[in-house]
Design an enzyme around this catalytic site. Structure first.
Site, PDB file in Angstrom:
ATOM      1  N   THR A  25     -22.137  -6.274  33.037  1.00 47.92           N
ATOM      2  CA  THR A  25     -22.609  -5.482  34.165  1.00 47.92           C
ATOM      3  C   THR A  25     -23.383  -6.345  35.168  1.00 47.92           C
ATOM      4  O   THR A  25     -23.744  -7.477  34.900  1.00 47.92           O
ATOM      5  CB  THR A  25     -23.483  -4.296  33.674  1.00 47.92           C
ATOM      6  OG1 THR A  25     -22.771  -3.578  32.679  1.00 47.92           O
ATOM      7  CG2 THR A  25     -23.865  -3.364  34.789  1.00 47.92           C
TER       8      THR A  25
ATOM      9  N   GLU B  30     -13.985   0.322  29.955  1.00 52.78           N
ATOM     10  CA  GLU B  30     -15.065   1.301  29.952  1.00 52.78           C
ATOM     11  C   GLU B  30     -14.894   2.413  28.933  1.00 52.78           C
ATOM     12  O   GLU B  30     -15.871   3.053  28.523  1.00 52.78           O
ATOM     13  CB  GLU B  30     -15.179   1.916  31.346  1.00 52.78           C
ATOM     14  CG  GLU B  30     -16.594   2.150  31.782  1.00 52.78           C
ATOM     15  CD  GLU B  30     -17.398   0.868  31.831  1.00 52.78           C
ATOM     16  OE1 GLU B  30     -18.358   0.762  31.035  1.00 52.78           O
ATOM     17  OE2 GLU B  30     -17.090  -0.002  32.635  1.00 52.78           O
TER      18      GLU B  30
ATOM     19  N   ASP C 286     -17.084   2.930  25.933  1.00 42.88           N
ATOM     20  CA  ASP C 286     -18.389   3.579  26.032  1.00 42.88           C
ATOM     21  C   ASP C 286     -18.331   5.033  25.575  1.00 42.88           C
ATOM     22  O   ASP C 286     -19.366   5.684  25.455  1.00 42.88           O
ATOM     23  CB  ASP C 286     -18.896   3.529  27.472  1.00 42.88           C
ATOM     24  CG  ASP C 286     -19.788   2.332  27.736  1.00 42.88           C
ATOM     25  OD1 ASP C 286     -20.017   1.545  26.811  1.00 42.88           O
ATOM     26  OD2 ASP C 286     -20.246   2.179  28.881  1.00 42.88           O
TER      27      ASP C 286
ATOM     28  N   SER D 276     -23.106   6.252  30.202  1.00 41.20           N
ATOM     29  CA  SER D 276     -23.503   4.914  30.622  1.00 41.20           C
ATOM     30  C   SER D 276     -25.004   4.736  30.457  1.00 41.20           C
ATOM     31  O   SER D 276     -25.767   5.707  30.481  1.00 41.20           O
ATOM     32  CB  SER D 276     -23.126   4.690  32.092  1.00 41.20           C
ATOM     33  OG  SER D 276     -23.694   3.505  32.591  1.00 41.20           O
ATOM     34  N   SER D 277     -25.424   3.483  30.324  1.00 42.70           N
ATOM     35  CA  SER D 277     -26.848   3.150  30.294  1.00 42.70           C
ATOM     36  C   SER D 277     -27.363   2.698  31.650  1.00 42.70           C
ATOM     37  O   SER D 277     -28.563   2.445  31.798  1.00 42.70           O
ATOM     38  CB  SER D 277     -27.103   2.030  29.276  1.00 42.70           C
ATOM     39  OG  SER D 277     -26.799   2.449  27.972  1.00 42.70           O
TER      40      SER D 277
ATOM     41  N   GLY E 213     -27.000  -5.284  31.168  1.00 42.97           N
ATOM     42  CA  GLY E 213     -27.240  -5.626  29.773  1.00 42.97           C
ATOM     43  C   GLY E 213     -27.021  -4.478  28.817  1.00 42.97           C
ATOM     44  O   GLY E 213     -27.769  -4.316  27.844  1.00 42.97           O
ATOM     45  N   GLY E 214     -26.005  -3.652  29.085  1.00 43.26           N
ATOM     46  CA  GLY E 214     -25.651  -2.609  28.135  1.00 43.26           C
ATOM     47  C   GLY E 214     -26.788  -1.649  27.878  1.00 43.26           C
ATOM     48  O   GLY E 214     -27.516  -1.239  28.788  1.00 43.26           O
TER      49      GLY E 214
END
Length: 569
Positions: free
Chosen positions: A387, A424, A427, A451-452, A473-474
């Site tokens: 990301t 994606e 996720d 999503s984060s 960073g996830g």
């Protein structure tokens, strides 16, 4: 201090409604605008657009396009993103460009030979690819807030792809580590690898991507619709359905029917500062703001940044907020997400009583907020860190904070017209239920994965913009963003100092991670004494960017762990 929701947000989220939040009008006019991004060439692309008279929205979109070229491992037009924007008068809009699952997707999408794939098995190839959303997001944001012509936004990225850019040590390292994905197709190997197809081109090499330069030129001339219909859409369908790994059914209709959406912002107060972010399908705002709400009764200012108890409290609050994230957060068009309940003052006050300054909770379980419609299982799924985040603020006070991703490094590994397609869909929960109980974030056709990503705007007690921030960073993204907000508000640090601080990450259960080779390692004995028995070290893969307002002027910040930079117009 009291903490209250700014407005009732449950119904708009359930209806997928589009709205804005009004605040006190901003009278601030800055001498110069600024862009902060994870790559200096992308930041310069955005700054070039500001110099040409573009808006912050224009600059952010040009930055996104440039990152497609120079940071192919992290984001780009083959993925999706979230944009949080202040129009310069305190009105906030949020844009959802998250990818969607093909309509053929269902509960057994990730099942092969009677067994569900692991995330590592599912990433490469076609089955992990969602319909990219970034071009649709760009078109929607430009329609509402663009000042320059659409085609002008593409100029810097086209030059970078056509004339070339220098391979950095960071990109070379990603190409080495993620070779199995980056070099999955001949196209990827021909751009980034030596003739043996195994060894990345060395750092310092001039990289040209003529296919991408040509395609960006077509998008500039014909608009975003040319991404979703016609030759490019057919190329995506072909790449996914004939992938060398995990081929999957995606149709031209899946692309033609994709649309980015405006959604309601999620705003709460923390110590009289208004915090605004992106709601579901992002878990960023609810996790960041929920954690802050849990911490409000503690005097973090008095404790300070060097007291292990400050970080213990942050970790304990994260554990509770991430537990709620796992159970309740998903695409609001498919699942009734209890956003208002999760951020209600009475709910957070009661949850906060589980946290003690001198000991660790034995367990951190999801709560029972108001608005829950159905019992759902709560698997721990941590999105793979990659990301990119970037911020642009123009001299008229418009502020754009945008996080873009293709998920893991080089996404699915599939390449179309010189750009990588995302992975994606990993996720989403690969397994649709736990013990027969459905998972909120399970695979469904047309669904947007949780999503984060947490693009965030922070307003001072006088109502004026104080900070625009976000991270990559996830699942660590909310932890990075809330740490920066706490450091600015409670510890009076600059945005640069706040971003530079080490990261503590407590994603649920009893696990706690501290940043390797940071000052926080010295706190591990004290954290153990407080009851944190399961402490691990996490590599320094964090990547945050911000622009803050200090005494009426813009000051940029970029993560020293990355190649990032902030550049004035």
């Amino acid at each position: 201090m009291t903490r209250r929701l700014l407005f009732a947000i449950a119904a708009p989220f359930l209806l997928g409604a589009c709205a804005t939040v009004s605040a006190a009008p901003s009278a601030t006019i800055f001498d110069k605008g600024m862009v902060s991004a994870a790559d200096p060439r992308a930041a310069d692309a955005g700054a070039e657009i500001l110099r040409a008279g573009g808006s912050a929205s224009d600059a952010a979109l040009a930055t996104l396009l440039a990152l497609t070229v120079v940071e192919p491992q992290s984001s780009g037009i083959g993925g999706g993103g979230f944009l949080v924007l202040d129009d310069g008068n305190g009105r906030i809009e949020t844009f959802d460009g998250r990818e969607t699952a093909p309509m053929a997707a269902g509960p057994d999408w990730f099942m092969l030979d009677g067994q569900y794939l692991s995330v590592a098995q599912a990433i490469p190839g076609g089955r992990s690819v969602g319909v990219p959303g970034n071009l649709s997001l760009m078109a929607l944001a430009h329609e509402r807030h663009g000042r320059l012509a659409w085609k002008q936004l593409f100029g810097p990225a086209i030059r970078l792809a056509r004339d070339g850019f220098i391979m950095t040590e960071r990109l070379n390292a990603f190409l080495t580590r993620a070779r199995a994905t980056a070099a999955l197709t001949p196209e990827g190997r021909s751009i980034y690898y030596q003739t043996d197809g195994d060894t990345p081109l060395p750092a310092g090499t001039l990289i040209r991507n003529p296919a991408l330069a040509s395609f960006l030129g077509q998008l500039a001339a014909h608009g975003a619709d040319s991404f979703y219909v016609g030759p490019n859409a057919q190329a995506i369908v072909s790449a996914v359905s004939t992938a060398p790994r995990n081929p999957a059914p995606m149709t031209a209709g899946d692309l033609a029917t994709y649309h980015a959406k405006q959604r309601d912002p999620v705003c709460t107060f923390y110590r009289r500062y208004r915090i605004c972010g992106m709601g579901p399908p992002s878990s960023g705002a609810t996790t960041v703001q929920g954690t802050l709400g849990l911490l409000e009764r503690f005097d973090l200012r008095a404790l300070g940044k060097d007291d292990p108890r400050s970080w213990h409290l942050i970790a304990e609050a994260e554990r509770l907020a991430y537990a709620d994230r796992e159970r309740y957060l998903a695409d609001p068009d498919f699942v009734a997400v209890p956003v208002a309940g999760l951020l209600a003052p009475d709910y957070l006050a009661a949850r906060s009583q589980l946290i003690a300054i001198d000991r660790t909770m034995p367990s951190a379980l999801p709560g029972n907020p108001a608005g829950v419609k159905v019992a759902l299982a709560d698997p721990l799924t941590l999105d793979v860190p990659s990301t990119s985040h970037f911020v642009a603020i123009d001299r008229n006070g418009q502020a754009a904070t945008l996080t873009s991703t293709i998920e893991s490094a080089f996404g699915s590994g599939l390449m179309v017209h010189g750009y990588y397609l995302n992975n994606e869909l990993t996720d989403l929960s690969l397994i649709p239920d736990r013990g027969g109980v459905l998972v909120a974030n399970r695979v469904e056709g047309g669904k947007r994965p949780r999503s984060s990503m947490a693009p965030t705007l922070v307003y001072a007690p006088d109502g004026k913009l104080r900070l625009a921030v976000g991270a990559a960073g996830g699942a660590t993204i909310p932890a990075q963003v809330l740490k920066a907000i706490i450091a600015v508000i409670d510890w009076d640090l600059s945005a640069q100092e706040a971003i530079t601080l080490p990261v503590i990450f407590a994603p649920g259960g009893t696990a706690l991670f501290v940043e390797r080779d940071s000052s926080m390692e010295a706190m591990i004995p004290a954290l153990r004494a407080l009851g944190h028995a399961d402490i691990g070290l996490r590599e320094r893969s964090f990547k945050a960017n911000a622009v803050e307002v200090v005494n009426g002027r813009l000051v940029g910040a970029a993560d020293p762990r990355s190649e990032g930079r902030a550049i004035e117009e």
